[in-house]
Write a protein that holds these residues in place. Structure first.
Motif, short mmCIF file in Angstrom:
data_model
loop_
_atom_site.label_atom_id
_atom_site.label_comp_id
_atom_site.label_asym_id
_atom_site.label_seq_id
_atom_site.Cartn_x
_atom_site.Cartn_y
_atom_site.Cartn_z
N ASP A 147 -2.55 -24.02 9.86
CA ASP A 147 -2.54 -25.14 10.56
C ASP A 147 -1.55 -26.25 10.16
O ASP A 147 -1.73 -26.29 8.75
CB ASP A 147 -3.74 -25.78 11.22
N VAL A 148 -0.85 -26.82 10.79
CA VAL A 148 0.15 -27.95 10.30
C VAL A 148 0.29 -28.94 11.21
O VAL A 148 0.37 -28.82 12.44
CB VAL A 148 1.58 -27.39 9.93
N THR A 149 -0.30 -30.23 10.60
CA THR A 149 -0.31 -31.52 11.40
C THR A 149 0.53 -32.40 10.86
O THR A 149 0.53 -32.73 9.78
CB THR A 149 -1.62 -32.08 11.62
N PHE A 170 -4.24 -29.53 2.61
CA PHE A 170 -3.49 -30.48 1.84
C PHE A 170 -2.61 -31.59 2.47
O PHE A 170 -2.15 -31.22 3.49
CB PHE A 170 -2.58 -29.53 0.95
N LEU A 171 -2.18 -32.89 1.97
CA LEU A 171 -1.49 -33.73 2.38
C LEU A 171 -0.26 -34.15 1.66
O LEU A 171 -0.33 -34.12 0.31
CB LEU A 171 -2.53 -35.15 2.60
N PHE A 172 0.78 -34.34 2.24
CA PHE A 172 2.19 -34.48 1.78
C PHE A 172 2.52 -35.77 2.41
O PHE A 172 2.67 -35.73 3.84
CB PHE A 172 3.09 -33.54 1.79
N GLU A 173 2.96 -36.74 1.81
CA GLU A 173 3.51 -37.96 2.48
C GLU A 173 4.97 -38.02 2.03
O GLU A 173 5.55 -37.87 0.77
CB GLU A 173 2.98 -39.41 2.02
N ILE A 228 -0.33 -32.55 6.94
CA ILE A 228 -1.64 -31.77 6.80
C ILE A 228 -1.42 -30.36 6.67
O ILE A 228 -1.30 -30.00 7.81
CB ILE A 228 -2.48 -32.60 7.25
N PHE A 229 -1.47 -29.66 5.70
CA PHE A 229 -1.44 -28.12 5.76
C PHE A 229 -2.98 -27.66 5.62
O PHE A 229 -3.73 -28.45 4.68
CB PHE A 229 -0.71 -27.46 4.78
N ILE A 230 -3.42 -26.84 6.50
CA ILE A 230 -4.80 -26.28 6.16
C ILE A 230 -4.38 -24.77 5.87
O ILE A 230 -4.03 -23.95 7.02
CB ILE A 230 -5.58 -26.42 7.58
#
Length: 114
Positions: A68-70, A23-26, A50-52
């Motif tokens: 994971d968080v990027t 999932f992507l958050f901006e 980005i959350f996995i």
């Protein structure tokens, strides 16, 4: 959030909307703080997170453990380039639609100029 190479494998709408674990958050922000957005693009930045998750959505549980968080911070020029690419793809999709819908094309162009 799907990578371009992942979209090649996820052809159907079902594949694109099920078994998702990324999932992507901006989040827009400025270095000065205060307002999240500004009209001055030279100060506008964007943080992409980005959350996995450990398992896939949809799931019987509403909340899943994050594996994971990027985080990626875009500079003002990278943010501006991304905005231009987005507007260009909107215009391209309107032009590719046959027959061309003049009203919606005009709205996209006006949104690009403003």
């Amino acid at each position: 959030h799907h990578d371009p190479e992942e979209l090649k494998n996820r052809v159907t709408k079902f594949d694109q909307n099920f078994r998702i674990n990324k999932f992507l958050f901006e989040t827009p922000f400025t270095d000065a703080g205060g307002k999240a957005t500004t009209d001055d693009l030279s100060m506008q930045r964007k943080k992409k997170t980005i959350f996995i998750t450990t398992t896939y959505f949809p799931h019987i549980l509403n909340r899943l453990q994050v594996l994971d968080v990027t985080e990626t911070i875009l500079t003002p020029i990278e943010n501006a380039i991304e905005l231009i690419i987005g507007q260009t793809s909107k215009i391209r999709s309107e032009l590719d639609f046959l027959p061309t819908r003049i009203n919606s094309l005009q709205q996209v162009i006006q949104g690009s100029v403003v």
